[in-house]
Design a protein around this motif. Structure first.
Motif, PDB file in Angstrom:
ATOM      1  N   GLN A  27       0.828  -1.216   0.000  1.00 53.90           N
ATOM      2  CA  GLN A  27       0.000   0.000   0.000  1.00 53.90           C
ATOM      3  C   GLN A  27       0.855   1.255   0.000  1.00 53.90           C
ATOM      4  N   ILE A  28       1.895   1.256   0.836  1.00 53.08           N
ATOM      5  CA  ILE A  28       2.754   2.434   0.941  1.00 53.08           C
ATOM      6  C   ILE A  28       3.469   2.716  -0.373  1.00 53.08           C
ATOM      7  N   VAL A  29       4.064   1.690  -0.937  1.00 59.15           N
ATOM      8  CA  VAL A  29       4.819   1.874  -2.180  1.00 59.15           C
ATOM      9  C   VAL A  29       3.892   2.280  -3.315  1.00 59.15           C
ATOM     10  N   THR A  30       2.718   1.665  -3.399  1.00 61.59           N
ATOM     11  CA  THR A  30       1.765   2.004  -4.457  1.00 61.59           C
ATOM     12  C   THR A  30       1.267   3.435  -4.311  1.00 61.59           C
ATOM     13  N   ALA A  31       1.094   3.896  -3.069  1.00 57.86           N
ATOM     14  CA  ALA A  31       0.634   5.268  -2.832  1.00 57.86           C
ATOM     15  C   ALA A  31       1.619   6.290  -3.379  1.00 57.86           C
ATOM     16  N   TYR A  32       2.892   5.979  -3.311  1.00 61.13           N
ATOM     17  CA  TYR A  32       3.919   6.909  -3.780  1.00 61.13           C
ATOM     18  C   TYR A  32       4.220   6.770  -5.270  1.00 61.13           C
ATOM     19  N   ALA A  33       4.198   5.567  -5.786  1.00 63.33           N
ATOM     20  CA  ALA A  33       4.693   5.375  -7.159  1.00 63.33           C
ATOM     21  C   ALA A  33       3.822   4.483  -8.028  1.00 63.33           C
ATOM     22  N   GLY A  34       2.622   4.121  -7.579  1.00 59.27           N
ATOM     23  CA  GLY A  34       1.718   3.342  -8.408  1.00 59.27           C
ATOM     24  C   GLY A  34       2.303   1.994  -8.810  1.00 59.27           C
ATOM     25  N   SER A  35       2.013   1.584 -10.034  1.00 60.34           N
ATOM     26  CA  SER A  35       2.470   0.278 -10.512  1.00 60.34           C
ATOM     27  C   SER A  35       3.992   0.220 -10.641  1.00 60.34           C
ATOM     28  N   VAL A  36       4.611   1.381 -10.920  1.00 57.13           N
ATOM     29  CA  VAL A  36       6.076   1.412 -10.981  1.00 57.13           C
ATOM     30  C   VAL A  36       6.658   1.096  -9.599  1.00 57.13           C
ATOM     31  N   GLY A  37       6.038   1.679  -8.558  1.00 60.00           N
ATOM     32  CA  GLY A  37       6.471   1.403  -7.195  1.00 60.00           C
ATOM     33  C   GLY A  37       6.277  -0.046  -6.821  1.00 60.00           C
ATOM     34  N   GLN A  38       5.172  -0.631  -7.270  1.00 58.27           N
ATOM     35  CA  GLN A  38       4.926  -2.037  -6.993  1.00 58.27           C
ATOM     36  C   GLN A  38       5.970  -2.924  -7.663  1.00 58.27           C
ATOM     37  N   ALA A  39       6.408  -2.524  -8.859  1.00 62.12           N
ATOM     38  CA  ALA A  39       7.461  -3.272  -9.549  1.00 62.12           C
ATOM     39  C   ALA A  39       8.778  -3.185  -8.781  1.00 62.12           C
ATOM     40  N   VAL A  40       9.070  -1.971  -8.232  1.00 66.72           N
ATOM     41  CA  VAL A  40      10.270  -1.807  -7.415  1.00 66.72           C
ATOM     42  C   VAL A  40      10.178  -2.680  -6.168  1.00 66.72           C
ATOM     43  N   LEU A  41       8.985  -2.697  -5.542  1.00 67.82           N
ATOM     44  CA  LEU A  41       8.785  -3.520  -4.359  1.00 67.82           C
ATOM     45  C   LEU A  41       8.977  -4.998  -4.674  1.00 67.82           C
ATOM     46  N   ALA A  42       8.442  -5.452  -5.797  1.00 72.90           N
ATOM     47  CA  ALA A  42       8.602  -6.848  -6.201  1.00 72.90           C
ATOM     48  C   ALA A  42      10.082  -7.201  -6.343  1.00 72.90           C
ATOM     49  N   THR A  43      10.843  -6.291  -6.949  1.00 71.56           N
ATOM     50  CA  THR A  43      12.288  -6.508  -7.109  1.00 71.56           C
ATOM     51  C   THR A  43      12.990  -6.524  -5.766  1.00 71.56           C
ATOM     52  N   LEU A  44      12.625  -5.550  -4.920  1.00 69.70           N
ATOM     53  CA  LEU A  44      13.224  -5.427  -3.594  1.00 69.70           C
ATOM     54  C   LEU A  44      13.011  -6.695  -2.775  1.00 69.70           C
ATOM     55  N   LEU A  45      11.766  -7.161  -2.726  1.00 72.80           N
ATOM     56  CA  LEU A  45      11.453  -8.342  -1.938  1.00 72.80           C
ATOM     57  C   LEU A  45      12.117  -9.599  -2.499  1.00 72.80           C
TER      58      LEU A  45
END
Length: 458
Positions: free
Chosen positions: A279-297
């Motif tokens: 939720q936090i990452v998506t709030a800041y960067a949308g689907s791009v943020g979710q992609a970053v989160l997926a990579t991070l995790l």
């Protein structure tokens, strides 16, 4: 150091070993549990953080120091004062819990459910199967050559993870979602003492104290490959690198807990930290943020998986040498793949009881190992403490199981017995018996030493 080893340990060498330790410790749970703790504690995040840092940072650091002080090469050596039988059983239980049964599969399920499932949809039943197969194939490849573990984790995967996580923190703290001072508090965290206690118990979920014992063989092997052969130099390098790495872990925990508390300014309390992170990452960067989160995790979970499967294979090969390191490695990866496909919720539900049993045992063994020079690592002290700890820890395990066990006739009977122990209501019924065992063990030790000094010399 140079006198001990004939080789001077450079800052770069310390940084690489510290990075290895950090990468082995910091995995899936280390991201999601402190974030969720911040949401649970709200504006009471300070005492919750203090409790969490004890079991999430101090205890893992002490586990590394226990390996260094006792000159052990793994979890087996830590339990050896109680005999080879206990040491072997303890090693198997630790590796099974942080390995194929719970810890290692969780690295894949968290990376998938939080990072990739939002893109694929909750009803994509083949997604986890395919992802976990690729995930553990990568873990197998990275840990196939023992002498490449230091390079793969300490020099490649870990720096990538730190860059991505730093990016998340910079964006989140530059534009906070809310203030911690006004964040709501859940019922279990309303007072300083309850927030401290529940933060302490939440630290169990990281499994880092158990992992610290198991990773010992991986760390020692890597340090020896750098040219430090004698036990004193290996111990010193391990201890110093442990301080550096766990200091970094403590800082990240603090930032994650604050981030979780701030997120309540825009989001409601989530079911678990993975959802909150998404939720936090998506709030800041949308689907791009979710992609970053997926990579991070995926990166951070893979670093931990590499350490877990390698430690499992190394320890089991050392004690069961007829089976090669590579066969044990394959068995660990394959079993973890199978368990991962039961799903994250099932894994967490059944891992919690095992942690309630193993964490108290691990804590007392770690502390006894750290202070063992004071009583010459006398097995009598170990025996008295462990015997007094194991029964209440077993009770805590039974009542923590899902209802099929905890609400059975046996489970209810155990619960009634446990209720009479001090601190049982907060899940720490083992502490007072362990202290009693320590006093008894030390009294016996000093009486024996004074009456038979030659036994101590032996």
């Amino acid at each position: 150091m140079q006198k001990l080893t004939g080789k001077k340990m450079s800052f770069k060498d310390y940084a690489v070993v510290s990075s290895l330790l950090f990468g082995l410790f910091f995995g899936a749970g280390n991201l999601i549990f402190p974030l969720h703790l911040g949401q649970l504690a709200g504006h009471n995040w300070v005492p919750a953080t203090l409790g969490f840092l004890v079991t999430g940072v101090l205890l893992p650091l002490l586990s590394v120091l226990a390996i260094a002080i006792t000159k052990a090469e793994g979890v087996y050596d830590v339990g050896l004062p109680l005999g080879t039988g206990f040491a072997l059983v303890f090693m198997v239980l630790i590796h099974a819990t942080i390995g194929p049964l719970f810890g290692t599969p969780r690295t894949a399920t968290v990376a998938y459910s939080v990072g990739l499932q939002p893109f694929l949809g909750a009803n994509n039943h083949w997604g986890l199967l395919l992802f976990s197969a690729l995930f553990f194939a990568a873990a197998f490849a990275f840990s196939y050559k023992e002498n490449d573990i230091l390079s793969n984790v300490g020099k490649v995967l870990n720096p990538l993870f730190l860059v991505l996580l730093t990016l998340v923190f910079v964006v989140a703290f530059a534009n906070p979602l809310g203030q911690t001072t006004g964040a709501p508090v859940t019922a279990a965290y309303t007072s300083f003492s309850t927030a401290l206690t529940n933060g302490f118990l939440e630290g169990y979920n990281t499994m880092d104290a158990l992992a610290g014992l198991a990773f010992g063989v991986t760390v020692v092997t890597a340090i020896k490959q750098m040219g430090f052969r004698d036990s004193k130099s290996v111990s010193l390098v391990t201890a110093k690198a442990g301080f550096f790495s766990m200091g970094a872990v403590a800082l990240i925990y603090l930032l994650l807990i604050v981030l979780g508390a701030m997120s309540l300014g825009q989001f409601k309390l989530s079911a678990e930290g993975g959802t909150a992170f998404s939720q936090i990452v998506t709030a800041y960067a949308g689907s791009v943020g979710q992609a970053v989160l997926a990579t991070l995790l995926t990166v951070t979970c893979l670093t931990t998986a590499v350490g877990l499967v390698a430690a499992f294979a190394q320890d089991f090969h050392n004690h069961f040498p007829k089976v090669s390191y590579h066969v044990w490695l394959f068995l660990s990866c394959f079993a973890s793949f199978l368990t991962a496909n039961f799903g994250l919720e099932t894994i967490i539900a059944w891992s919690t009881p095992m942690l309630m049993f193993l964490y108290p045992l691990s804590m007392v063994l770690i502390l006894l190992s750290v202070f063992s020079p004071l009583f010459k690592r006398d097995g009598v002290v170990y025996l008295a403490v462990v015997v007094c700890t194991v029964v209440p820890a077993f009770f805590d395990m039974i009542v923590a199981f899902p209802k099929v066990v905890s609400h059975s006739t046996f489970g209810l009977a155990v619960g009634n017995l446990r209720a009479h122990l001090p601190l049982a209501s907060i899940g720490m019924s083992w502490i007072v018996p362990a202290l009693v065992g320590l006093v008894v063990g030390l009294l016996v030790h000093f009486v024996r030493r004074n009456s038979l000094p030659e036994m101590v010399e032996e």
